[in-house]
Design a protein around this motif. Structure first.
Motif, short mmCIF file in Angstrom:
data_model
loop_
_atom_site.label_atom_id
_atom_site.label_comp_id
_atom_site.label_asym_id
_atom_site.label_seq_id
_atom_site.Cartn_x
_atom_site.Cartn_y
_atom_site.Cartn_z
N ALA A 2 21.31 -49.33 -62.24
CA ALA A 2 21.56 -50.60 -62.90
C ALA A 2 20.37 -51.53 -62.73
CB ALA A 2 22.80 -51.24 -62.30
N GLN A 3 19.90 -52.08 -63.84
CA GLN A 3 18.79 -53.01 -63.75
C GLN A 3 18.74 -53.93 -64.95
OE1 GLN A 3 14.95 -51.10 -63.65
NE2 GLN A 3 15.39 -49.77 -65.36
N LEU A 4 18.05 -55.05 -64.74
CA LEU A 4 17.76 -56.01 -65.80
C LEU A 4 16.26 -56.02 -66.04
CD1 LEU A 4 19.91 -59.02 -64.54
CD2 LEU A 4 20.40 -57.61 -66.53
N VAL A 5 15.86 -56.01 -67.29
CA VAL A 5 14.45 -56.00 -67.62
C VAL A 5 14.16 -57.10 -68.63
CG1 VAL A 5 12.53 -54.68 -68.56
CG2 VAL A 5 14.27 -53.53 -67.18
N GLU A 6 13.33 -58.06 -68.23
CA GLU A 6 12.92 -59.12 -69.13
C GLU A 6 11.70 -58.69 -69.94
OE1 GLU A 6 14.14 -61.47 -65.30
OE2 GLU A 6 13.06 -59.64 -65.81
N SER A 7 11.57 -59.26 -71.12
CA SER A 7 10.40 -59.05 -71.94
C SER A 7 10.23 -60.27 -72.85
CB SER A 7 10.53 -57.78 -72.78
OG SER A 7 11.65 -57.86 -73.63
N GLY A 8 9.07 -60.33 -73.48
CA GLY A 8 8.83 -61.39 -74.45
C GLY A 8 7.94 -62.51 -73.96
N ASN A 116 24.48 -67.64 -56.20
CA ASN A 116 25.53 -66.99 -57.00
C ASN A 116 25.00 -65.79 -57.79
OD1 ASN A 116 27.45 -68.92 -56.20
ND2 ASN A 116 26.78 -70.33 -57.82
N VAL A 117 23.75 -65.45 -57.58
CA VAL A 117 23.15 -64.33 -58.31
C VAL A 117 23.61 -63.00 -57.74
CG1 VAL A 117 20.98 -63.13 -58.79
CG2 VAL A 117 21.14 -65.61 -59.10
N ARG A 118 23.99 -62.11 -58.65
CA ARG A 118 24.38 -60.76 -58.23
C ARG A 118 23.21 -59.79 -58.40
NH1 ARG A 118 30.51 -59.55 -60.03
NH2 ARG A 118 30.13 -57.91 -58.51
N SER A 119 22.41 -59.99 -59.44
CA SER A 119 21.24 -59.14 -59.62
C SER A 119 20.19 -59.90 -60.41
CB SER A 119 21.59 -57.84 -60.33
OG SER A 119 22.08 -58.10 -61.63
#
Length: 130
Positions: A2-8, A116-119
Motif C-alpha cells: 500500500a502506498q501513495l504517490v504524488e505527481s505533478g 491524524n495521518v495514517r499514511s
C-alpha cells in the motif's frame, strides 16, 4: 504494497496553475479522509486542505487554510483511485514540498493534522518562481 504517490510538481511562474495528483495503490482511497500538507524550507509541515471520506453526509466535505482558500481545490476521482489538488494563482509563498496523506477522520471541520495521518506520500516539489 500500500502506498501513495504524488505527481505533478515542478516549476511554475507566479500567477500560474498546477495540478497535483495523489494516486493510491494497494488500497482504496474511497475509504479515507484525505489531507494535503506542505512544507516550505525552514518551516514546519502544515495542513492546507482536507477532503472528507467518500459517502460522508455531514456537509463538511472540504476545508482549506486561509492562505489557499479560493485558489486551491481538492477533489477525488474514485474510479482512478486518485486525489487531486488544483492550485491556481500560485504565489512565491506557495513554494514547498507537497504531501498527500490518508487521515483517520471522516468529515472536514478543520485543517488536517499530522497526528491524524495514517499514511504519507513521498512528496512532490512545487516551486513558484519567474
Amino acid at each position: 504494497q500500500a502506498q501513495l504517490v504524488e505527481s505533478g510538481g515542478g516549476l511554475v511562474p507566479p500567477g500560474g496553475s498546477m495540478r497535483l495528483s495523489c494516486a493510491a495503490s494497494g488500497f482504496s482511497l474511497y475509504d479515507y479522509q484525505i489531507g494535503w500538507f506542505r512544507q516550505a524550507p525552514g518551516k514546519e509541515r502544515e495542513g492546507i486542505s482536507c477532503l472528507s471520506r467518500s459517502g460522508d453526509r455531514s456537509g463538511a466535505s472540504t476545508y482549506y487554510a486561509d492562505s489557499v482558500k479560493g485558489r486551491f481545490t481538492i477533489s477525488r476521482d474514485n474510479a482512478k483511485n486518485t486525489v487531486f489538488l488544483q492550485m491556481n494563482s500560485l504565489q512565491r509563498e506557495d513554494t514547498a514540498v507537497y504531501y498527500c496523506a490518508t487521515l483517520s477522520g471522516v468529515s472536514c471541520y478543520s485543517l488536517p493534522r499530522a497526528e491524524n495521518v495514517r499514511s504519507w506520500g513521498q512528496g512532490t516539489q512545487v516551486t513558484v518562481s519567474s
